[in-house]
Design an enzyme around this catalytic site. Structure first.
Site, mmCIF file in Angstrom:
data_model
loop_
_atom_site.group_PDB
_atom_site.id
_atom_site.type_symbol
_atom_site.label_atom_id
_atom_site.label_comp_id
_atom_site.label_asym_id
_atom_site.label_seq_id
_atom_site.Cartn_x
_atom_site.Cartn_y
_atom_site.Cartn_z
ATOM 1 N N ALA A 158 0.866 -1.180 0.000
ATOM 2 C CA ALA A 158 0.000 0.000 0.000
ATOM 3 C C ALA A 158 0.901 1.227 0.000
ATOM 4 C CB ALA A 158 -0.887 -0.029 1.238
ATOM 5 N N GLU A 207 4.981 -5.146 6.944
ATOM 6 C CA GLU A 207 4.278 -4.080 7.668
ATOM 7 C C GLU A 207 4.832 -3.875 9.071
ATOM 8 O OE1 GLU A 207 2.801 -6.514 5.914
ATOM 9 O OE2 GLU A 207 1.145 -5.703 4.726
ATOM 10 N N GLU A 258 -0.669 -9.354 -0.619
ATOM 11 C CA GLU A 258 -2.075 -9.640 -0.291
ATOM 12 C C GLU A 258 -2.951 -9.613 -1.548
ATOM 13 O OE1 GLU A 258 -1.703 -6.474 2.763
ATOM 14 O OE2 GLU A 258 -2.859 -7.851 4.003
ATOM 15 N N GLY A 290 0.579 -5.047 0.904
ATOM 16 C CA GLY A 290 -0.657 -5.105 0.126
ATOM 17 C C GLY A 290 -0.459 -5.738 -1.245
#
Ligand code: HXC
Length: 288
Positions: free
Chosen positions: A95, A162, A142, A139
């Protein structure tokens, strides 16, 4: 312009695309968003993440465009399978940290950060292959795991770093990675933030196969075209049934599989597939 797959304005959704409709009609099979590009050929939509300046970091615009493109591809009769890819250096490096860093809990919670977009992506009914080269982190990892299977280039690197930012995965990483590679490896990845190379990812069950980076798109497109040649009813049923295996108990999952297996005997494609085998010829599926 945001996203359109093919030229059907009804499938496009956002009005902001209308201005480019004539251009899209001319191009027909190639549609560019600001952060993604879509090409359609041989019943396969190839969706490329395209923010090279940020290693395809997922910001709100990219995820919105991606969700729109996936939804449009799911509705498009000229698409029977979807391939999602990035660049040779990065599938997606996570992200967008710059976009997130200043946000408060209330802003994240009230906007339900990335939930609508990722729900749309996960709700696509047609098969979706992730073709991953380079970094698939946070992300990005993911997002790859939201796809139905992952084909990795030999330079792929997966990770959930993260923890280094003082947070935790937020779009499924703690759940999906654990189901794919088991608790011990998932804990290792999430707690240390280390990366997993393609060879380890294949050994651990995170990816279905590893191919040379230069051949990644060719291999993914070949697999997608193979899927596109099957009965579209059967491929959707396969997707639903396999996904049941980690969304319910074994007993319920097997019952679901048994029922959809029985139900497929009401389709013309089942009759055609089995007749073709017995008659020693290629099946001609008509999605009925
Ligand atoms: C914003 C990013 C970014 C990211 C890279 N960039 N990753 N920008 N968000 N996640 C930008 C860099 O700032 C840089 O911009 C450019 O991309 C190139 O990156 P470099 O770091 O210079 O490249 P390199 O040295 O090759 O290192 C590659 C890397 C590193 C190892 C992938 O960029 C990295 O560690 N990125 C962060 C990975 C990460 O922590 N991901 C998890 C994010 S949190 P400039 O302008 O300087 O050239 C997350 C939570 C998900 O994903 C939950 C969702 C709700």
């Amino acid at each position: 312009c945001a996203i359109a797959v093919d030229v059907d304005v009804n499938a496009v959704g956002p009005v902001r695309c209308v201005a480019k409709l004539e251009q899209l009609k001319a191009a027909r099979a190639t549609v560019l968003g600001r952060t993604i590009a879509v090409e359609i050929a041989h019943y396969v939509a190839l969706i490329r993440l395209n923010r090279p300046e940020a290693l395809n970091a997922l910001n709100a615009q990219l995820l919105t465009e991606l969700a729109d493109a996936m939804k449009a591809a799911d509705k498009n009769d000229k698409v029977r399978c979807i391939v999602l890819t990035g660049s040779e250096k990065a599938f997606a490096a996570g992200a967008d940290i710059g976009e997130m860093s200043g946000k408060s809990f209330v802003e994240m919670f009230e906007s339900d950060y990335f939930t609508p977009e990722t729900d749309t992506i996960c709700n696509v009914r047609k098969p979706v292959i992730a073709a991953v080269a380079g970094y698939a982190l946070g992300g990005g990892c993911e997002l790859a795991m939201m796809c139905d299977f992952i084909i990795a280039a030999d330079n792929a690197k997966f990770g959930q770093p993260e923890i280094n930012l003082g947070v935790v995965a937020g779009i499924g990483g703690t759940q999906r990675l654990t189901r794919f590679v088991g608790k011990s490896k998932a804990m290792d990845m999430h707690l240390t933030g280390r990366f997993m190379d393609a060879e380890e990812a294949e050994r651990s069950g995170l990816v279905s196969r590893v191919v040379p980076a230069k051949k990644l798109i060719e291999e993914a497109m070949t697999a997608a075209q193979k899927i596109a040649g099957k009965s579209a009813i059967a491929t959707k049923v396969v997707k639903e049934a396999v996904n049941r295996s980690y969304e319910t108990t074994l007993r319920e999952g097997i019952l679901f599989e048994r029922r959809v297996f029985h139900a497929l005997f009401s389709t013309e494609d089942q009759k055609e597939g089995m007749s073709a085998f017995l008659e020693k010829r290629e099946a001609q599926f008509r999605d009925r």
